[in-house]
Design a protein around this motif. Structure first.
Motif, mmCIF file in Angstrom:
data_model
loop_
_atom_site.group_PDB
_atom_site.id
_atom_site.type_symbol
_atom_site.label_atom_id
_atom_site.label_comp_id
_atom_site.label_asym_id
_atom_site.label_seq_id
_atom_site.Cartn_x
_atom_site.Cartn_y
_atom_site.Cartn_z
ATOM 1 N N GLY A 55 30.175 50.600 -25.053
ATOM 2 C CA GLY A 55 30.432 50.360 -23.638
ATOM 3 C C GLY A 55 29.814 51.436 -22.761
ATOM 4 O O GLY A 55 29.197 51.144 -21.722
ATOM 5 N N ILE A 56 29.940 52.674 -23.159
ATOM 6 C CA ILE A 56 29.383 53.783 -22.383
ATOM 7 C C ILE A 56 27.865 53.735 -22.387
ATOM 8 O O ILE A 56 27.216 53.908 -21.343
ATOM 9 C CB ILE A 56 29.894 55.123 -22.928
ATOM 10 C CG1 ILE A 56 31.394 55.239 -22.668
ATOM 11 C CG2 ILE A 56 29.160 56.296 -22.295
ATOM 12 C CD1 ILE A 56 32.031 56.446 -23.284
ATOM 13 N N VAL A 57 27.259 53.498 -23.541
ATOM 14 C CA VAL A 57 25.797 53.476 -23.648
ATOM 15 C C VAL A 57 25.207 52.328 -22.827
ATOM 16 O O VAL A 57 24.217 52.512 -22.104
ATOM 17 C CB VAL A 57 25.359 53.397 -25.133
ATOM 18 C CG1 VAL A 57 23.892 53.079 -25.263
ATOM 19 C CG2 VAL A 57 25.696 54.694 -25.837
ATOM 20 N N VAL A 58 25.806 51.154 -22.904
ATOM 21 C CA VAL A 58 25.304 50.011 -22.133
ATOM 22 C C VAL A 58 25.440 50.276 -20.642
ATOM 23 O O VAL A 58 24.524 50.002 -19.861
ATOM 24 C CB VAL A 58 26.038 48.709 -22.546
ATOM 25 C CG1 VAL A 58 25.748 47.589 -21.568
ATOM 26 C CG2 VAL A 58 25.626 48.303 -23.946
ATOM 27 N N GLY A 59 26.571 50.848 -20.222
ATOM 28 C CA GLY A 59 26.743 51.184 -18.809
ATOM 29 C C GLY A 59 25.723 52.198 -18.328
ATOM 30 O O GLY A 59 25.149 52.061 -17.247
ATOM 31 N N ALA A 60 25.476 53.223 -19.119
ATOM 32 C CA ALA A 60 24.492 54.240 -18.745
ATOM 33 C C ALA A 60 23.089 53.647 -18.692
ATOM 34 O O ALA A 60 22.303 53.958 -17.774
ATOM 35 C CB ALA A 60 24.539 55.405 -19.735
ATOM 36 N N PHE A 61 22.758 52.792 -19.628
ATOM 37 C CA PHE A 61 21.433 52.174 -19.643
ATOM 38 C C PHE A 61 21.224 51.273 -18.425
ATOM 39 O O PHE A 61 20.167 51.313 -17.788
ATOM 40 C CB PHE A 61 21.247 51.376 -20.941
ATOM 41 C CG PHE A 61 19.905 50.734 -21.057
ATOM 42 C CD1 PHE A 61 18.768 51.505 -21.260
ATOM 43 C CD2 PHE A 61 19.763 49.365 -20.961
ATOM 44 C CE1 PHE A 61 17.515 50.916 -21.363
ATOM 45 C CE2 PHE A 61 18.528 48.766 -21.061
ATOM 46 C CZ PHE A 61 17.396 49.539 -21.258
ATOM 47 N N LEU A 62 22.227 50.467 -18.107
ATOM 48 C CA LEU A 62 22.102 49.608 -16.913
ATOM 49 C C LEU A 62 22.004 50.436 -15.643
ATOM 50 O O LEU A 62 21.250 50.092 -14.725
ATOM 51 C CB LEU A 62 23.276 48.639 -16.843
ATOM 52 C CG LEU A 62 23.314 47.544 -17.890
ATOM 53 C CD1 LEU A 62 24.600 46.736 -17.767
ATOM 54 C CD2 LEU A 62 22.103 46.646 -17.792
ATOM 55 N N GLY A 63 22.763 51.524 -15.562
ATOM 56 C CA GLY A 63 22.670 52.418 -14.405
ATOM 57 C C GLY A 63 21.303 53.059 -14.293
ATOM 58 O O GLY A 63 20.740 53.174 -13.190
ATOM 59 N N TYR A 64 20.739 53.460 -15.429
ATOM 60 C CA TYR A 64 19.400 54.041 -15.423
ATOM 61 C C TYR A 64 18.363 53.022 -14.943
ATOM 62 O O TYR A 64 17.484 53.340 -14.136
ATOM 63 C CB TYR A 64 19.044 54.551 -16.813
ATOM 64 C CG TYR A 64 17.597 54.988 -16.919
ATOM 65 C CD1 TYR A 64 17.204 56.214 -16.409
ATOM 66 C CD2 TYR A 64 16.642 54.169 -17.515
ATOM 67 C CE1 TYR A 64 15.871 56.612 -16.485
ATOM 68 C CE2 TYR A 64 15.325 54.558 -17.604
ATOM 69 C CZ TYR A 64 14.944 55.783 -17.084
ATOM 70 O OH TYR A 64 13.635 56.156 -17.156
ATOM 71 N N LEU A 65 18.465 51.792 -15.455
ATOM 72 C CA LEU A 65 17.529 50.753 -15.026
ATOM 73 C C LEU A 65 17.648 50.480 -13.531
ATOM 74 O O LEU A 65 16.631 50.321 -12.841
ATOM 75 C CB LEU A 65 17.758 49.468 -15.817
ATOM 76 C CG LEU A 65 17.281 49.459 -17.257
ATOM 77 C CD1 LEU A 65 17.630 48.128 -17.914
ATOM 78 C CD2 LEU A 65 15.799 49.737 -17.353
ATOM 79 N N LEU A 66 18.865 50.424 -13.014
ATOM 80 C CA LEU A 66 19.070 50.204 -11.583
ATOM 81 C C LEU A 66 18.460 51.342 -10.777
ATOM 82 O O LEU A 66 17.766 51.095 -9.781
ATOM 83 C CB LEU A 66 20.567 50.066 -11.273
ATOM 84 C CG LEU A 66 20.899 49.855 -9.798
ATOM 85 C CD1 LEU A 66 20.452 48.468 -9.369
ATOM 86 C CD2 LEU A 66 22.370 50.064 -9.547
ATOM 87 N N ASP A 67 18.697 52.565 -11.206
ATOM 88 C CA ASP A 67 18.128 53.717 -10.502
ATOM 89 C C ASP A 67 16.611 53.723 -10.566
ATOM 90 O O ASP A 67 15.933 54.051 -9.591
ATOM 91 C CB ASP A 67 18.660 55.022 -11.092
ATOM 92 C CG ASP A 67 20.090 55.296 -10.698
ATOM 93 O OD1 ASP A 67 20.560 54.680 -9.724
ATOM 94 O OD2 ASP A 67 20.734 56.119 -11.369
ATOM 95 N N HIS A 68 16.071 53.358 -11.698
ATOM 96 C CA HIS A 68 14.622 53.396 -11.882
ATOM 97 C C HIS A 68 13.912 52.353 -11.015
ATOM 98 O O HIS A 68 12.903 52.659 -10.376
ATOM 99 C CB HIS A 68 14.279 53.177 -13.359
ATOM 100 C CG HIS A 68 12.821 53.262 -13.662
ATOM 101 N ND1 HIS A 68 12.133 54.451 -13.631
ATOM 102 C CD2 HIS A 68 11.919 52.301 -13.993
ATOM 103 C CE1 HIS A 68 10.866 54.216 -13.933
ATOM 104 N NE2 HIS A 68 10.713 52.920 -14.171
#
Length: 119
Positions: A55-68
């Protein structure tokens, strides 16, 4: 009838030893049962920890993609990381059986209808 005290003591000690042996569980079965229980505990711990970390890894990855792609700075990562943390906790609680799932709530209330069956 005059028994020596040593012979009487030896006989009682032998009886006591036999009683103890009859009450004692057999060693191989107990050791195997403890090992099996330990393996079950490790499996449950690995399952719960992987649910939480996923859950944490998927959330961080989606946040990174949104920021990028949207250029929102660290805010997407922060928000989605917190959402991933909450999702991980919820997944762990569901896996542990501490929170009812939506399906079990529908079954217990007797309301198994889907949205399209009202006609």
């Amino acid at each position: 009838m005059t028994e020596k005290p040593e012979e009487s003591l030896e006989a009682r000690l032998k009886q006591l030893g036999e009683k103890i042996e009859s009450k004692r569980p057999s060693e191989p079965d107990t050791a195997e049962a403890r090992a099996a229980e330990s393996r079950k505990g490790y499996a449950a711990a690995m399952k719960l920890s992987s649910e939480f970390i996923a859950g944490i890894v998927v959330g961080a990855f989606l946040g990174y993609l949104l920021d990028h792609f949207a250029g929102t700075g660290p805010w997407g990562m922060i928000i989605f990381l917190l959402l991933g943390f909450c999702a991980g906790v919820l997944n762990v609680l569901r896996s542990a059986g501490m929170v009812a799932t939506l399906d079990s709530v529908k079954r217990s209330s007797g309301n198994d209808k889907t949205d399209g069956d009202d006609a």
